[in-house]
Design an enzyme around this catalytic site. Structure first.
Site, short mmCIF file in Angstrom:
data_model
loop_
_atom_site.label_atom_id
_atom_site.label_comp_id
_atom_site.label_asym_id
_atom_site.label_seq_id
_atom_site.Cartn_x
_atom_site.Cartn_y
_atom_site.Cartn_z
N GLY A 56 -10.43 7.16 -1.00
CA GLY A 56 -10.45 7.95 -2.23
C GLY A 56 -10.79 9.40 -1.93
O GLY A 56 -11.75 9.69 -1.22
N ARG A 69 -8.50 18.27 -8.32
CA ARG A 69 -7.34 18.63 -9.15
C ARG A 69 -6.44 19.62 -8.39
O ARG A 69 -5.21 19.46 -8.35
CB ARG A 69 -7.83 19.25 -10.47
CG ARG A 69 -6.74 19.46 -11.50
CD ARG A 69 -7.26 20.22 -12.72
NE ARG A 69 -7.61 21.61 -12.39
CZ ARG A 69 -6.74 22.60 -12.23
NH1 ARG A 69 -5.44 22.37 -12.41
NH2 ARG A 69 -7.13 23.82 -11.92
N THR A 78 -2.84 0.52 -4.37
CA THR A 78 -3.21 1.70 -3.57
C THR A 78 -4.52 2.32 -4.05
O THR A 78 -4.94 2.10 -5.18
CB THR A 78 -2.08 2.76 -3.66
OG1 THR A 78 -2.46 3.90 -2.90
CG2 THR A 78 -1.81 3.19 -5.08
N THR A 79 -5.09 3.14 -3.18
CA THR A 79 -6.28 3.90 -3.55
C THR A 79 -5.93 5.21 -4.23
O THR A 79 -6.73 5.76 -4.99
CB THR A 79 -7.10 4.21 -2.27
OG1 THR A 79 -7.40 3.00 -1.63
CG2 THR A 79 -8.39 4.94 -2.60
N LYS A 113 -6.36 20.06 -5.14
CA LYS A 113 -5.80 19.31 -4.00
C LYS A 113 -4.57 18.51 -4.44
O LYS A 113 -3.54 18.50 -3.77
CB LYS A 113 -6.88 18.39 -3.41
CG LYS A 113 -6.41 17.50 -2.29
CD LYS A 113 -6.13 16.09 -2.77
CE LYS A 113 -5.50 15.23 -1.71
NZ LYS A 113 -5.20 13.87 -2.16
N ASP A 160 0.87 -1.17 0.00
CA ASP A 160 0.00 0.00 0.00
C ASP A 160 0.92 1.23 0.00
O ASP A 160 2.12 1.11 0.27
CB ASP A 160 -0.86 -0.06 1.28
CG ASP A 160 -1.58 1.23 1.55
OD1 ASP A 160 -2.26 1.72 0.64
OD2 ASP A 160 -1.46 1.75 2.68
N LYS A 172 -11.83 11.98 -3.94
CA LYS A 172 -13.08 12.52 -4.50
C LYS A 172 -14.28 11.99 -3.71
O LYS A 172 -15.21 12.72 -3.38
CB LYS A 172 -13.21 12.14 -5.99
CG LYS A 172 -12.13 12.75 -6.87
CD LYS A 172 -12.34 12.46 -8.35
CE LYS A 172 -11.97 11.07 -8.78
NZ LYS A 172 -10.56 10.71 -8.74
N ASP A 218 -0.25 5.12 0.95
CA ASP A 218 -0.52 6.12 1.99
C ASP A 218 -0.51 5.48 3.38
O ASP A 218 -1.27 4.55 3.65
CB ASP A 218 -1.87 6.80 1.73
CG ASP A 218 -1.84 7.63 0.46
OD1 ASP A 218 -0.94 8.47 0.34
OD2 ASP A 218 -2.69 7.41 -0.42
C1 XBP Z 1 -5.50 6.05 0.86
C2 XBP Z 1 -6.62 6.92 0.47
C3 XBP Z 1 -6.40 8.03 -0.47
C4 XBP Z 1 -5.70 9.26 0.00
C5 XBP Z 1 -5.99 10.40 -0.95
O1 XBP Z 1 -5.98 4.74 1.18
O2 XBP Z 1 -7.73 6.71 0.86
O3 XBP Z 1 -7.66 8.43 -0.84
O4 XBP Z 1 -6.18 9.62 1.29
O5 XBP Z 1 -5.65 10.11 -2.25
P1 XBP Z 1 -5.03 3.46 1.12
P2 XBP Z 1 -6.51 10.72 -3.48
O6 XBP Z 1 -3.74 3.84 1.79
O7 XBP Z 1 -5.79 2.41 1.89
O8 XBP Z 1 -4.85 3.07 -0.31
O9 XBP Z 1 -6.96 12.10 -3.09
O10 XBP Z 1 -5.55 10.73 -4.61
O11 XBP Z 1 -7.69 9.81 -3.75
MG MG Z 2 -2.87 3.09 3.57
#
Ligand code: XBP
Ligand code: MG
Length: 251
Positions: free
Chosen positions: A68, A96, A135-136, A98, A26, A70, A28
């Site tokens: 996500g 965008r 990843t998301t 952000k 993953d 959005k 984030d």
């Molecule tokens: C990470 C997320 C992402 C980020 C923001 O989840 O949920 O949405 O917070 O990224 P994980 P975006 O680590 O479980 O994948 O704004 O690009 O969506």
């Molecule tokens: Mg994560």
């Protein structure tokens, strides 16, 4: 409330990692503590759009249940009970702005890889293991982070990089992990997913991939009882002291 987790056994976690044909990361919270920068970037975008929204850490921790960016903005807006919905185009424009600000924050170098990440990647490469990302977040955000942390040629070390918008359903759906397995052409049981959140754990578990958790800032109280191992960070794996002999599955 902190959930019960299996007794820690870093030695066994090292064995699980070293036996895997591929490690699926993953991004984030797992590779770096990026969520605080996402939070600041969302607030920047709200201010630029003249919205009086501000996500403090407590609000953001709660909103992180929605994966996500959005989708998170839409969920927050719906909770405000405002009559006129934000259009898809407005949400896309907010996101965008952000994303641009997030990249600017990352480029300052203020968000290094978490302890043990670089050592684990180096040791896995030396053992001939394959690396992947599930990843998301977006490809742009992955590239911003990893170009800064690992250099502009980072992608050459990863056999599959699957992002949220590549699949139909984001975590906790298994889609991003199933797509990663398909691209790696590996069985779930030959891989290990390295995650930091309950949503990530559920996603990988639904794809039958064993999960190792590295606790992160926003998700440390999540329920990780279905994880194979729970560590505070990946330096507990012993970093450069890990065995680096080529494994039978090495390419
Ligand atoms: C990470 C997320 C992402 C980020 C923001 O989840 O949920 O949405 O917070 O990224 P994980 P975006 O680590 O479980 O994948 O704004 O690009 O969506
Ligand atoms: Mg994560």
């Amino acid at each position: 409330m902190q959930a019960e987790v299996p007794a820690l056994a870093p030695g066994d976690a090292v064995e699980l990692i070293q036996r895997a044909a591929a490690l699926i990361f993953d991004v984030d919270g797992t590779l770096a503590e990026t969520e605080e920068l996402h939070r600041r970037a969302f607030n920047h975008a709200f201010a630029r759009h003249g919205l009086d929204w501000h996500w403090d850490r407590a609000v953001y921790k709660n909103l992180l249940r929605v994966t996500g960016g959005k989708e998170r903005v839409r969920a927050y807006h719906e909770r405000l009970w405002i009559a006129s919905p934000l259009s898809d185009a407005s949400i896309a424009e907010l996101h965008r702005v952000k994303t641009l600000h997030y990249a600017e924050l990352i480029e300052t170098g203020c968000c290094p890889l978490r302890p043990g990440v670089a050592d684990l990647i180096a040791a896995a490469k030396a053992r001939g293991q394959r690396l992947a990302i599930a990843t998301t977040t977006s490809h742009g955000n992955i590239d911003a982070l990893l170009s800064q942390a690992l250099g502009s040629r980072w992608a050459a070390d990863f056999d599959a990089v699957v992002a949220g918008d590549d699949v139909r359903h984001k975590k906790p759906a298994p889609d991003v992990y199933l797509e990663t397995l398909a691209r790696l052409k590996l069985e779930a049981s030959d891989c290990v997913a390295i995650e930091d959140s309950a949503n990530g754990l559920i996603a990988a578990s639904r794809a039958n991939i064993p999960v190792l958790i590295t606790r992160s800032m926003f998700f440390r109280d999540d329920d990780f009882s279905d994880a194979r191992f729970v560590l505070d960070d990946l330096s507990e794996l012993g970093g450069s002291k890990q065995k680096t002999e080529k494994q039978p599955h090495a390419q």
